[in-house]
Write a protein that holds these residues in place. Structure first.
Motif, PDB file in Angstrom:
ATOM      1  N   GLN A 148       0.824  -1.208   0.000  1.00  0.00           N
ATOM      2  CA  GLN A 148       0.000   0.000   0.000  1.00  0.00           C
ATOM      3  C   GLN A 148       0.861   1.262   0.000  1.00  0.00           C
ATOM      4  N   LEU A 149       1.967   1.229   0.740  1.00  0.00           N
ATOM      5  CA  LEU A 149       2.879   2.372   0.737  1.00  0.00           C
ATOM      6  C   LEU A 149       3.422   2.600  -0.676  1.00  0.00           C
ATOM      7  N   LEU A 150       3.844   1.529  -1.329  1.00  0.00           N
ATOM      8  CA  LEU A 150       4.340   1.637  -2.698  1.00  0.00           C
ATOM      9  C   LEU A 150       3.245   2.159  -3.623  1.00  0.00           C
ATOM     10  N   ALA A 151       2.052   1.588  -3.522  1.00  0.00           N
ATOM     11  CA  ALA A 151       0.938   1.991  -4.390  1.00  0.00           C
ATOM     12  C   ALA A 151       0.554   3.451  -4.164  1.00  0.00           C
ATOM     13  N   ASN A 152       0.691   3.917  -2.942  1.00  0.00           N
ATOM     14  CA  ASN A 152       0.315   5.297  -2.640  1.00  0.00           C
ATOM     15  C   ASN A 152       1.410   6.311  -2.964  1.00  0.00           C
ATOM     16  N   THR A 153       2.631   5.867  -3.207  1.00  0.00           N
ATOM     17  CA  THR A 153       3.712   6.798  -3.562  1.00  0.00           C
ATOM     18  C   THR A 153       3.945   6.877  -5.063  1.00  0.00           C
ATOM     19  N   ILE A 154       3.383   5.975  -5.827  1.00  0.00           N
ATOM     20  CA  ILE A 154       3.507   6.011  -7.296  1.00  0.00           C
ATOM     21  C   ILE A 154       2.687   7.201  -7.801  1.00  0.00           C
ATOM     22  N   PRO A 155       3.245   8.032  -8.672  1.00  0.00           N
ATOM     23  CA  PRO A 155       2.515   9.218  -9.144  1.00  0.00           C
ATOM     24  C   PRO A 155       1.511   8.881 -10.258  1.00  0.00           C
ATOM     25  N   TRP A 159      -4.990   0.562  -8.817  1.00  0.00           N
ATOM     26  CA  TRP A 159      -6.137  -0.118  -8.247  1.00  0.00           C
ATOM     27  C   TRP A 159      -5.904  -1.615  -8.279  1.00  0.00           C
ATOM     28  N   ALA A 160      -6.675  -2.314  -7.478  1.00  0.00           N
ATOM     29  CA  ALA A 160      -6.618  -3.780  -7.455  1.00  0.00           C
ATOM     30  C   ALA A 160      -8.044  -4.291  -7.483  1.00  0.00           C
ATOM     31  N   ALA A 161      -8.192  -5.462  -8.074  1.00  0.00           N
ATOM     32  CA  ALA A 161      -9.518  -6.070  -8.173  1.00  0.00           C
ATOM     33  C   ALA A 161      -9.423  -7.544  -7.807  1.00  0.00           C
ATOM     34  N   ASP A 162     -10.541  -8.085  -7.363  1.00  0.00           N
ATOM     35  CA  ASP A 162     -10.588  -9.514  -7.043  1.00  0.00           C
ATOM     36  C   ASP A 162     -10.795 -10.309  -8.336  1.00  0.00           C
ATOM     37  N   PRO A 163     -10.782 -11.639  -8.288  1.00  0.00           N
ATOM     38  CA  PRO A 163     -10.927 -12.437  -9.516  1.00  0.00           C
ATOM     39  C   PRO A 163     -12.223 -12.178 -10.285  1.00  0.00           C
ATOM     40  N   ALA A 164     -13.261 -11.691  -9.606  1.00  0.00           N
ATOM     41  CA  ALA A 164     -14.522 -11.406 -10.285  1.00  0.00           C
ATOM     42  C   ALA A 164     -14.507 -10.023 -10.936  1.00  0.00           C
ATOM     43  N   GLY A 165     -13.394  -9.278 -10.776  1.00  0.00           N
ATOM     44  CA  GLY A 165     -13.296  -7.955 -11.373  1.00  0.00           C
ATOM     45  C   GLY A 165     -13.784  -6.834 -10.470  1.00  0.00           C
ATOM     46  N   GLU A 166     -14.148  -7.170  -9.250  1.00  0.00           N
ATOM     47  CA  GLU A 166     -14.621  -6.176  -8.275  1.00  0.00           C
ATOM     48  C   GLU A 166     -13.417  -5.418  -7.710  1.00  0.00           C
ATOM     49  N   ILE A 167     -13.406  -4.105  -7.880  1.00  0.00           N
ATOM     50  CA  ILE A 167     -12.287  -3.289  -7.390  1.00  0.00           C
ATOM     51  C   ILE A 167     -12.331  -3.273  -5.861  1.00  0.00           C
ATOM     52  N   ASN A 168     -11.166  -3.571  -5.244  1.00  0.00           N
ATOM     53  CA  ASN A 168     -11.110  -3.593  -3.776  1.00  0.00           C
ATOM     54  C   ASN A 168     -10.018  -2.691  -3.220  1.00  0.00           C
ATOM     55  N   PHE A 169      -9.279  -2.005  -4.098  1.00  0.00           N
ATOM     56  CA  PHE A 169      -8.262  -1.056  -3.644  1.00  0.00           C
ATOM     57  C   PHE A 169      -8.079   0.025  -4.685  1.00  0.00           C
ATOM     58  N   LEU A 170      -8.020   1.260  -4.215  1.00  0.00           N
ATOM     59  CA  LEU A 170      -7.655   2.415  -5.032  1.00  0.00           C
ATOM     60  C   LEU A 170      -6.630   3.199  -4.235  1.00  0.00           C
ATOM     61  N   ASN A 171      -5.590   3.679  -4.916  1.00  0.00           N
ATOM     62  CA  ASN A 171      -4.561   4.404  -4.161  1.00  0.00           C
ATOM     63  C   ASN A 171      -5.024   5.819  -3.831  1.00  0.00           C
ATOM     64  N   GLU A 172      -4.228   6.507  -2.991  1.00  0.00           N
ATOM     65  CA  GLU A 172      -4.577   7.853  -2.514  1.00  0.00           C
ATOM     66  C   GLU A 172      -4.690   8.858  -3.659  1.00  0.00           C
ATOM     67  N   ASN A 173      -3.907   8.680  -4.732  1.00  0.00           N
ATOM     68  CA  ASN A 173      -4.000   9.596  -5.875  1.00  0.00           C
ATOM     69  C   ASN A 173      -5.399   9.604  -6.472  1.00  0.00           C
ATOM     70  N   TRP A 174      -6.041   8.468  -6.503  1.00  0.00           N
ATOM     71  CA  TRP A 174      -7.412   8.386  -7.018  1.00  0.00           C
ATOM     72  C   TRP A 174      -8.338   9.280  -6.196  1.00  0.00           C
ATOM     73  N   TYR A 175      -8.258   9.173  -4.888  1.00  0.00           N
ATOM     74  CA  TYR A 175      -9.150   9.934  -4.010  1.00  0.00           C
ATOM     75  C   TYR A 175      -8.856  11.434  -4.099  1.00  0.00           C
ATOM     76  N   ARG A 176      -7.565  11.805  -4.187  1.00  0.00           N
ATOM     77  CA  ARG A 176      -7.208  13.223  -4.318  1.00  0.00           C
ATOM     78  C   ARG A 176      -7.708  13.784  -5.654  1.00  0.00           C
ATOM     79  N   PHE A 177      -7.530  13.017  -6.723  1.00  0.00           N
ATOM     80  CA  PHE A 177      -7.908  13.490  -8.053  1.00  0.00           C
ATOM     81  C   PHE A 177      -9.428  13.589  -8.203  1.00  0.00           C
TER      82      PHE A 177
END
Length: 186
Positions: A148-155, A159-177
């Motif tokens: 998560q630290l790595l994902a949140n520091t990438i400019p 995002w990450a999704a489960d095998p069914a394609g359901e998104i279960n993670f978005l990095n902080e840049n997504w929320y800021r943008f």
């Protein structure tokens, strides 16, 4: 004899097992439980004769901690709860050896056994060393934090999704943008 068969069965388990009567007197214990509590043998543990004596020994040699790191009294261990309340009990705890400066994680389960009249006749307690499982859980949590630290520091957006394609993670840049909250986004 039945007792010999039961003793052989007890000693074939990797988990620590001990059995005591409705008054707390030790009836049987295997070498695994003796080892967990730093007795030389099951005979040495059984020489204590009563669960309270074993717990006195435990209080001298160990600190017992719950999963939050808080001290637990021996009166709150499953064997004592089953004896006192006449109901099954279980607990995961860390047994810290004060003398050796080592610890192990144990999963304890105690089951009361009743006679035909419904009176408590025995309590069977098992203790399973789950230290390796706890170490693996800690490593997984640490790896997740690093990811998560790595994902949140990438400019960029990550995002990450489960095998069914359901998104279960978005990095902080997504929320800021987007200005969206986690609940709105997922």
């Amino acid at each position: 004899s039945t007792k010999t068969q039961l003793e052989a069965t007890f000693n074939n388990f990797f988990s620590g097992i001990y059995l005591f009567d409705g008054d707390g007197n030790i009836l049987m214990a295997n070498n695994a439980v003796a080892s967990l509590f730093e007795y030389e043998s099951s005979e040495a543990l059984m020489a204590e004769k009563h669960i309270l004596r074993i717990h006195e020994h435990t209080n001298v040699r160990f600190q017992i901690l719950n999963e939050r790191g808080e001290l637990i009294e021996t009166s709150d261990l499953p064997s004592r709860i089953a004896l006192r309340e006449r109901k099954p009990a279980e607990l995961i705890f860390r047994l810290y050896s004060v003398q050796k400066n080592t610890s192990k994680w144990l999963w304890a389960k105690a089951s009361p056994l009743f006679d035909q009249q419904g009176a408590l006749s025995m309590v069977l307690t098992s203790l399973t060393d789950i230290t390796q499982q706890k170490i693996a859980e800690d490593k997984i949590r640490e790896n997740e934090k690093r990811w998560q630290l790595l994902a949140n520091t990438i400019p960029s957006f990550v995002w990450a999704a489960d095998p069914a394609g359901e998104i279960n993670f978005l990095n902080e840049n997504w929320y800021r943008f987007t200005g969206l909250t986690r609940e709105e986004s997922l």
